[in-house]
Design a protein around this motif. Structure first.
Motif, PDB file in Angstrom:
ATOM      1  N   TYR A 101      22.154  29.544  38.649  1.00 17.12           N
ATOM      2  CA  TYR A 101      23.568  29.184  38.738  1.00 17.12           C
ATOM      3  C   TYR A 101      23.902  28.241  37.582  1.00 17.12           C
ATOM      4  O   TYR A 101      23.063  27.425  37.190  1.00 17.12           O
ATOM      5  N   PRO A 102      25.105  28.309  37.017  1.00 14.61           N
ATOM      6  CA  PRO A 102      25.438  27.503  35.832  1.00 14.61           C
ATOM      7  C   PRO A 102      25.398  25.977  36.043  1.00 14.61           C
ATOM      8  O   PRO A 102      25.300  25.239  35.078  1.00 14.61           O
ATOM      9  N   VAL A 103      25.490  25.529  37.288  1.00 16.67           N
ATOM     10  CA  VAL A 103      25.378  24.086  37.578  1.00 16.67           C
ATOM     11  C   VAL A 103      24.339  23.894  38.678  1.00 16.67           C
ATOM     12  O   VAL A 103      23.938  24.853  39.342  1.00 16.67           O
ATOM     13  N   ARG A 104      23.921  22.663  38.864  1.00 19.33           N
ATOM     14  CA  ARG A 104      22.915  22.348  39.878  1.00 19.33           C
ATOM     15  C   ARG A 104      23.454  22.693  41.268  1.00 19.33           C
ATOM     16  O   ARG A 104      24.562  22.339  41.626  1.00 19.33           O
ATOM     17  N   VAL A 105      22.632  23.377  42.058  1.00 19.61           N
ATOM     18  CA  VAL A 105      23.008  23.767  43.414  1.00 19.61           C
ATOM     19  C   VAL A 105      22.179  22.955  44.402  1.00 19.61           C
ATOM     20  O   VAL A 105      20.970  22.841  44.260  1.00 19.61           O
ATOM     21  N   LEU A 106      22.864  22.375  45.372  1.00 18.70           N
ATOM     22  CA  LEU A 106      22.205  21.592  46.416  1.00 18.70           C
ATOM     23  C   LEU A 106      22.076  22.471  47.650  1.00 18.70           C
ATOM     24  O   LEU A 106      23.045  23.098  48.058  1.00 18.70           O
ATOM     25  N   ARG A 107      20.908  22.502  48.224  1.00 21.99           N
ATOM     26  CA  ARG A 107      20.702  23.332  49.413  1.00 21.99           C
ATOM     27  C   ARG A 107      20.611  22.429  50.624  1.00 21.99           C
ATOM     28  O   ARG A 107      19.788  21.519  50.681  1.00 21.99           O
ATOM     29  N   HIS A 108      21.479  22.654  51.593  1.00 19.88           N
ATOM     30  CA  HIS A 108      21.508  21.900  52.846  1.00 19.88           C
ATOM     31  C   HIS A 108      21.259  22.889  53.971  1.00 19.88           C
ATOM     32  O   HIS A 108      22.196  23.540  54.443  1.00 19.88           O
ATOM     33  N   GLY A 109      19.991  23.021  54.366  1.00 16.68           N
ATOM     34  CA  GLY A 109      19.656  24.030  55.359  1.00 16.68           C
ATOM     35  C   GLY A 109      19.898  25.408  54.782  1.00 16.68           C
ATOM     36  O   GLY A 109      19.321  25.774  53.769  1.00 16.68           O
ATOM     37  N   ARG A 110      20.808  26.149  55.390  1.00 14.22           N
ATOM     38  CA  ARG A 110      21.125  27.491  54.907  1.00 14.22           C
ATOM     39  C   ARG A 110      22.355  27.508  54.012  1.00 14.22           C
ATOM     40  O   ARG A 110      22.774  28.561  53.547  1.00 14.22           O
ATOM     41  N   GLN A 111      22.943  26.354  53.788  1.00 13.08           N
ATOM     42  CA  GLN A 111      24.161  26.279  52.977  1.00 13.08           C
ATOM     43  C   GLN A 111      23.851  25.867  51.542  1.00 13.08           C
ATOM     44  O   GLN A 111      22.952  25.073  51.304  1.00 13.08           O
ATOM     45  N   TYR A 112      24.620  26.425  50.617  1.00  8.84           N
ATOM     46  CA  TYR A 112      24.567  26.019  49.219  1.00  8.84           C
ATOM     47  C   TYR A 112      25.798  25.181  48.926  1.00  8.84           C
ATOM     48  O   TYR A 112      26.907  25.550  49.295  1.00  8.84           O
ATOM     49  N   LYS A 113      25.602  24.060  48.234  1.00  2.10           N
ATOM     50  CA  LYS A 113      26.721  23.212  47.838  1.00  2.10           C
ATOM     51  C   LYS A 113      26.569  22.837  46.376  1.00  2.10           C
ATOM     52  O   LYS A 113      25.475  22.861  45.824  1.00  2.10           O
ATOM     53  N   VAL A 114      27.681  22.469  45.759  1.00  3.47           N
ATOM     54  CA  VAL A 114      27.708  22.055  44.362  1.00  3.47           C
ATOM     55  C   VAL A 114      28.461  20.736  44.290  1.00  3.47           C
ATOM     56  O   VAL A 114      29.478  20.559  44.958  1.00  3.47           O
ATOM     57  N   SER A 115      27.962  19.800  43.491  1.00 11.29           N
ATOM     58  CA  SER A 115      28.652  18.509  43.379  1.00 11.29           C
ATOM     59  C   SER A 115      29.870  18.642  42.465  1.00 11.29           C
ATOM     60  O   SER A 115      29.862  19.399  41.491  1.00 11.29           O
ATOM     61  N   ARG A 116      30.909  17.923  42.805  1.00 11.67           N
ATOM     62  CA  ARG A 116      32.139  17.911  42.001  1.00 11.67           C
ATOM     63  C   ARG A 116      31.830  17.429  40.588  1.00 11.67           C
ATOM     64  O   ARG A 116      32.315  17.983  39.607  1.00 11.67           O
ATOM     65  N   TYR A 117      30.970  16.417  40.461  1.00  7.61           N
ATOM     66  CA  TYR A 117      30.612  15.868  39.152  1.00  7.61           C
ATOM     67  C   TYR A 117      30.029  16.966  38.255  1.00  7.61           C
ATOM     68  O   TYR A 117      30.452  17.129  37.106  1.00  7.61           O
ATOM     69  N   ASP A 118      29.050  17.710  38.767  1.00 12.30           N
ATOM     70  CA  ASP A 118      28.413  18.765  37.971  1.00 12.30           C
ATOM     71  C   ASP A 118      29.401  19.867  37.604  1.00 12.30           C
ATOM     72  O   ASP A 118      29.385  20.379  36.485  1.00 12.30           O
ATOM     73  N   LEU A 119      30.264  20.208  38.534  1.00 13.46           N
ATOM     74  CA  LEU A 119      31.259  21.243  38.283  1.00 13.46           C
ATOM     75  C   LEU A 119      32.251  20.800  37.206  1.00 13.46           C
ATOM     76  O   LEU A 119      32.516  21.523  36.253  1.00 13.46           O
ATOM     77  N   HIS A 120      32.756  19.574  37.327  1.00 12.23           N
ATOM     78  CA  HIS A 120      33.688  19.046  36.319  1.00 12.23           C
ATOM     79  C   HIS A 120      33.021  18.965  34.951  1.00 12.23           C
ATOM     80  O   HIS A 120      33.626  19.299  33.937  1.00 12.23           O
ATOM     81  N   ARG A 121      31.788  18.512  34.942  1.00 13.96           N
ATOM     82  CA  ARG A 121      31.067  18.362  33.668  1.00 13.96           C
ATOM     83  C   ARG A 121      30.872  19.720  32.989  1.00 13.96           C
ATOM     84  O   ARG A 121      31.082  19.851  31.779  1.00 13.96           O
ATOM     85  N   HIS A 122      30.485  20.721  33.757  1.00 17.05           N
ATOM     86  CA  HIS A 122      30.275  22.053  33.197  1.00 17.05           C
ATOM     87  C   HIS A 122      31.581  22.640  32.648  1.00 17.05           C
ATOM     88  O   HIS A 122      31.590  23.290  31.601  1.00 17.05           O
ATOM     89  N   LEU A 123      32.679  22.386  33.360  1.00 15.00           N
ATOM     90  CA  LEU A 123      33.975  22.919  32.947  1.00 15.00           C
ATOM     91  C   LEU A 123      34.673  22.060  31.898  1.00 15.00           C
ATOM     92  O   LEU A 123      35.699  22.455  31.363  1.00 15.00           O
ATOM     93  N   GLY A 124      34.133  20.873  31.621  1.00 16.85           N
ATOM     94  CA  GLY A 124      34.750  19.977  30.651  1.00 16.85           C
ATOM     95  C   GLY A 124      36.051  19.378  31.145  1.00 16.85           C
ATOM     96  O   GLY A 124      36.953  19.115  30.354  1.00 16.85           O
ATOM     97  N   VAL A 125      36.146  19.154  32.438  1.00 16.79           N
ATOM     98  CA  VAL A 125      37.362  18.637  33.055  1.00 16.79           C
ATOM     99  C   VAL A 125      37.250  17.138  33.245  1.00 16.79           C
ATOM    100  O   VAL A 125      36.213  16.626  33.640  1.00 16.79           O
TER     101      VAL A 125
END
Length: 81
Positions: free
Chosen positions: A44-68
């Protein structure tokens, strides 16, 4: 308009600290199947956090990848005198 379009700047800035993978997929204009396949393979293009069976992405990593960043922050201050 299609739901497969990306997010507006306002939507990106109002995201919570961590978002479900489907929300990150939308921000990255990526389909659900592709997003989950990449996350499962560790590609995945940004770090993915796994919480049990769920995948989550941090807002910080998403903003950083998008340059926002917040419009109000603008450029760094440089008062050197």
């Amino acid at each position: 308009m299609s739901d497969e379009q990306g997010m507006t700047h306002e939507e990106l800035m109002s995201l919570p600290v961590s978002v479900p993978l489907e929300t990150a997929n939308r921000a990255l204009t990526m389909g659900r199947t592709t997003g989950y396949a990449l996350a499962k393979r560790g590609c995945y293009p940004v770090r993915v956090l796994r919480h049990g069976r769920q995948y989550k992405v941090s807002r910080y990593d998403l903003h950083r990848h998008l340059g926002v960043s917040a419009e109000s922050e603008g450029t760094a201050t440089s008062d050197a005198t």
